[in-house]
Scaffold this active site. Structure first.
Site, PDB file in Angstrom:
ATOM      1  N   GLY A   1     -74.347 -54.910 -52.196  1.00 32.49           N
ATOM      2  CA  GLY A   1     -73.773 -55.309 -51.054  1.00 32.49           C
ATOM      3  C   GLY A   1     -72.053 -55.193 -51.492  1.00 32.49           C
ATOM      4  O   GLY A   1     -71.252 -56.135 -50.877  1.00 32.49           O
ATOM      5  N   ILE A   2     -71.701 -54.402 -52.352  1.00 31.16           N
ATOM      6  CA  ILE A   2     -70.332 -54.425 -52.963  1.00 31.16           C
ATOM      7  C   ILE A   2     -69.240 -54.392 -51.886  1.00 31.16           C
ATOM      8  O   ILE A   2     -67.960 -54.560 -51.666  1.00 31.16           O
ATOM      9  CB  ILE A   2     -70.021 -53.364 -54.014  1.00 31.16           C
ATOM     10  CG1 ILE A   2     -68.728 -53.987 -54.829  1.00 31.16           C
ATOM     11  CG2 ILE A   2     -70.299 -52.151 -53.610  1.00 31.16           C
ATOM     12  CD1 ILE A   2     -68.630 -53.240 -56.160  1.00 31.16           C
ATOM     13  N   THR A   3     -69.691 -53.359 -50.903  1.00 29.98           N
ATOM     14  CA  THR A   3     -68.818 -53.052 -49.931  1.00 29.98           C
ATOM     15  C   THR A   3     -68.594 -54.198 -48.567  1.00 29.98           C
ATOM     16  O   THR A   3     -67.763 -53.926 -47.687  1.00 29.98           O
ATOM     17  CB  THR A   3     -69.183 -51.853 -48.991  1.00 29.98           C
ATOM     18  OG1 THR A   3     -70.526 -51.937 -48.632  1.00 29.98           O
ATOM     19  CG2 THR A   3     -69.408 -50.585 -49.992  1.00 29.98           C
TER      20      THR A   3
ATOM     21  N   ALA B   1     -77.559 -57.058 -47.537  1.00 29.77           N
ATOM     22  CA  ALA B   1     -78.391 -57.902 -46.537  1.00 29.77           C
ATOM     23  C   ALA B   1     -77.854 -57.065 -45.282  1.00 29.77           C
ATOM     24  O   ALA B   1     -76.651 -56.658 -44.921  1.00 29.77           O
ATOM     25  CB  ALA B   1     -78.243 -59.255 -46.435  1.00 29.77           C
ATOM     26  N   GLN B   2     -78.842 -56.833 -44.143  1.00 30.77           N
ATOM     27  CA  GLN B   2     -78.518 -56.968 -42.794  1.00 30.77           C
ATOM     28  C   GLN B   2     -78.237 -58.369 -42.458  1.00 30.77           C
ATOM     29  O   GLN B   2     -79.033 -59.178 -42.304  1.00 30.77           O
ATOM     30  CB  GLN B   2     -79.639 -56.422 -42.030  1.00 30.77           C
ATOM     31  CG  GLN B   2     -79.502 -56.236 -40.490  1.00 30.77           C
ATOM     32  CD  GLN B   2     -78.851 -57.186 -39.745  1.00 30.77           C
ATOM     33  OE1 GLN B   2     -77.776 -57.341 -39.645  1.00 30.77           O
ATOM     34  NE2 GLN B   2     -79.598 -57.931 -39.321  1.00 30.77           N
TER      35      GLN B   2
ATOM     36  N   SER C   1     -78.598 -68.686 -48.112  1.00 31.29           N
ATOM     37  CA  SER C   1     -78.013 -68.888 -46.765  1.00 31.29           C
ATOM     38  C   SER C   1     -78.360 -70.219 -46.093  1.00 31.29           C
ATOM     39  O   SER C   1     -79.330 -70.727 -46.184  1.00 31.29           O
ATOM     40  CB  SER C   1     -78.124 -67.705 -45.553  1.00 31.29           C
ATOM     41  OG  SER C   1     -77.471 -68.131 -44.387  1.00 31.29           O
TER      42      SER C   1
ATOM     43  N   GLU D   1     -78.479 -70.674 -43.028  1.00 32.01           N
ATOM     44  CA  GLU D   1     -79.466 -70.339 -41.956  1.00 32.01           C
ATOM     45  C   GLU D   1     -80.870 -70.855 -42.292  1.00 32.01           C
ATOM     46  O   GLU D   1     -81.489 -70.968 -41.487  1.00 32.01           O
ATOM     47  CB  GLU D   1     -79.400 -68.846 -41.649  1.00 32.01           C
ATOM     48  CG  GLU D   1     -77.900 -68.612 -40.963  1.00 32.01           C
ATOM     49  CD  GLU D   1     -78.147 -69.109 -39.474  1.00 32.01           C
ATOM     50  OE1 GLU D   1     -78.979 -68.914 -38.708  1.00 32.01           O
ATOM     51  OE2 GLU D   1     -77.340 -69.919 -39.143  1.00 32.01           O
TER      52      GLU D   1
ATOM     53  N   TYR E   1     -83.720 -62.976 -39.637  1.00 35.54           N
ATOM     54  CA  TYR E   1     -82.846 -63.002 -40.518  1.00 35.54           C
ATOM     55  C   TYR E   1     -83.185 -64.164 -41.549  1.00 35.54           C
ATOM     56  O   TYR E   1     -83.260 -64.081 -42.978  1.00 35.54           O
ATOM     57  CB  TYR E   1     -81.324 -63.126 -40.259  1.00 35.54           C
ATOM     58  CG  TYR E   1     -80.483 -63.434 -41.367  1.00 35.54           C
ATOM     59  CD1 TYR E   1     -80.177 -62.376 -42.202  1.00 35.54           C
ATOM     60  CD2 TYR E   1     -79.832 -64.776 -41.704  1.00 35.54           C
ATOM     61  CE1 TYR E   1     -78.925 -62.677 -43.300  1.00 35.54           C
ATOM     62  CE2 TYR E   1     -78.858 -64.962 -42.795  1.00 35.54           C
ATOM     63  CZ  TYR E   1     -78.748 -63.933 -43.288  1.00 35.54           C
ATOM     64  OH  TYR E   1     -77.637 -64.258 -44.379  1.00 35.54           O
TER      65      TYR E   1
ATOM     66  N   HIS F   1     -68.862 -68.571 -45.007  1.00 37.08           N
ATOM     67  CA  HIS F   1     -67.735 -68.523 -45.379  1.00 37.08           C
ATOM     68  C   HIS F   1     -67.088 -67.144 -44.819  1.00 37.08           C
ATOM     69  O   HIS F   1     -67.681 -66.308 -44.635  1.00 37.08           O
ATOM     70  CB  HIS F   1     -67.741 -68.651 -46.940  1.00 37.08           C
ATOM     71  CG  HIS F   1     -68.981 -67.729 -47.419  1.00 37.08           C
ATOM     72  ND1 HIS F   1     -70.159 -68.035 -47.674  1.00 37.08           N
ATOM     73  CD2 HIS F   1     -68.841 -66.415 -47.932  1.00 37.08           C
ATOM     74  CE1 HIS F   1     -71.019 -67.147 -48.022  1.00 37.08           C
ATOM     75  NE2 HIS F   1     -70.423 -65.952 -48.232  1.00 37.08           N
TER      76      HIS F   1
END
Ligand code: NDP
Ligand code: GDR
Length: 373
Positions: free
Chosen positions: A34-36, A114-115, A162, A164, A185, A215
């Protein structure tokens, strides 16, 4: 950008001891999935500044997806300078994960991929579970088998959990509050959380769950509510749009700055023992309050522009999140540096500048005002 002289660890690069030159301390190696994404880009900057070599796994897409990293990218042909390296892999492809862990031999693994859109997870639940839940399991298993094969048992693993997961549990939510997920999710993040706990308990893996509350930043994806609002404020102020279509304005979130939160991720992996931590500002605001502050900061009234559109309501909502991060503050020594008003202002200021650049393109006929780059 990190200085090339910095190194991981505490020693200087070439300490002299009694006339004998010591080897420079070896750089620590981090692997980030998930670096991008928003957090991936801030974490990469943070780790480069600490002297790490950072490897990122990126997924194949039909367009470049590395916009958030362009400012720190150095061509790999300049290999003595490039301390961030990118490799193709996918959380849905176990073989790619294992291969890169074996090749890179990281000291720390951060699973941020993640999505990550809650509303979208209702549209693509199967895919969301595959990437968010089973993807985490695949990565944990790749780390475990790498350790078994190589004996590199010092590897540390961070799982992006999360708020969530708390869902309908009343605030304030802490590490001991029950999970009650309200979306595919969130349910998938709960599974990833428990996989991580299980690998810690079953195999002694140094694995931590960061239970991070929302965040944000100027790098936030444009379909999350904060950025959707600040993008609209910029475009409305500059005259590129007039309406903003929104969903539930009464939901309350504990919003912090992403740059502060990536530091907490790293801190978790520097402790003596692995554990799980809530990371939050401990302040909650409704979406309506965010609108009020964001529009108000440039002299606009949100009520003149916002239109409620049912399509942005979710099948099940998370009404009220407000974290209790006392454990992270006490054990890690972490606390947020950017408050709510500063965060909103930072995002609005950047999005005003972005809208000004769009306006130049629109006026020159290179862009339709409806179109967003
Ligand atoms: P983003 O949505 O900005 O980034 C998600 C990253 O995951 C992107 O790099 C994306 O790649 C990558 N990704 C998506 N699917 C796959 C896949 N199948 N294989 C490999 N990579 C994939 O999320 P954030 O940076 O905001 O969040 C980071 C993590 O923290 C996520 O796991 C999120 O769920 C979690 N989190 C976020 C919070 C927040 O408020 N931001 C709060 C709590 C948890 P691409 O760029 O190609 O899309
Ligand atoms: P969230 O973030 O679901 O908390 O997940 P998001 O910004 O999408 O929604 C926050 C709240 O705003 C309400 N809302 C709208 N949301 C969006 N996206 N678009 C709208 O037009 C809109 N109108 C009102 C939502 O209903 C919700 O109540 C984020 C993600 O980053 C997750 O990956 C992460 O795990 C959690 O934060 C913590």
């Amino acid at each position: 950008m990190a200085s090339e002289k910095e190194t991981a660890g505490s020693g200087s690069a070439a300490a002299i001891n009694g006339g004998e030159a010591l080897e420079p301390p070896k750089r620590k190696i981090a692997l980030i999935t998930g670096i991008t994404g928003q957090d991936g880009s801030y974490l990469t900057e943070f780790l480069l500044n600490k002297g790490y070599e950072v490897h990122g796994l990126i997924r194949r897409s039909s367009n470049f997806n590395t916009q958030r990293l362009n400012h720190i990218y150095i061509d790999p042909h300049n290999s003595h300078k490039a301390r961030m390296k990118l490799h193709y892999a996918d959380l849905s492809d176990a073989s790619s994960l294992r291969r890169w862990i074996d090749t890179i031999a990281p000291d720390e693994v951060y699973n941020l991929a993640a999505q990550s859109h809650v509303a979208v997870s209702f549209e693509i639940p199967d895919y969301t579970a595959d990437v968010v839940a089973t993807g985490a399991l695949r990565l944990l298993e790749a780390v475990r088998s790498h350790i078994m094969a190589t004996g590199r048992s010092h590897i540390r693993y961070y799982q992006a959990g999360s708020s969530e997961m708390f869902g309908s549990t009343s605030p304030p939510q802490s590490e001991t509050s029950p999970f009650h997920p309200r979306s595919p999710y969130a349910a998938s993040k709960c599974a990833a959380h428990w996989y991580t706990v299980n690998y810690r308990e079953a195999y002694g893996l140094f694995a931590c769950n960061g239970i991070l509350f929302n965040h944000e930043s100027p790098r936030r994806g444009e379909n999350f509510v904060t950025r959707k609002i600040t993008r609209a404020v910029g475009r409305i102020k500059i005259g590129l749009q007039s309406k903003l279509f929104m969903g539930n304005l009464q939901a309350s979130r504990d919003w912090g700055f992403a740059g502060d939160y990536v530091e907490a991720m790293w801190m978790m992996l520097q402790q003596e023992k692995p554990d799980d931590y809530v990371v939050a500002t401990e302040e909650s605001h409704t979406v309506e309050e965010f609108l009020e502050v964001a529009f108000g900061s440039v002299g606009l009234n949100w009520r003149d522009h916002v239109v409620i559109d049912k399509r942005y309501f979710r099948p099940a909502e998370v009404d009220n999140l407000k974290g209790d991060s006392s454990k992270a503050r006490k054990v890690l020594g972490w606390k947020p540096k950017v408050d709510f008003e500063q965060l909103v202002k930072m995002m609005v200021d950047e999005d005003i500048e972005l809208a000004k650049r769009e306006k130049v393109l629109v006026d020159a006929g290179y862009m339709d005002a409806q179109q967003q780059p």
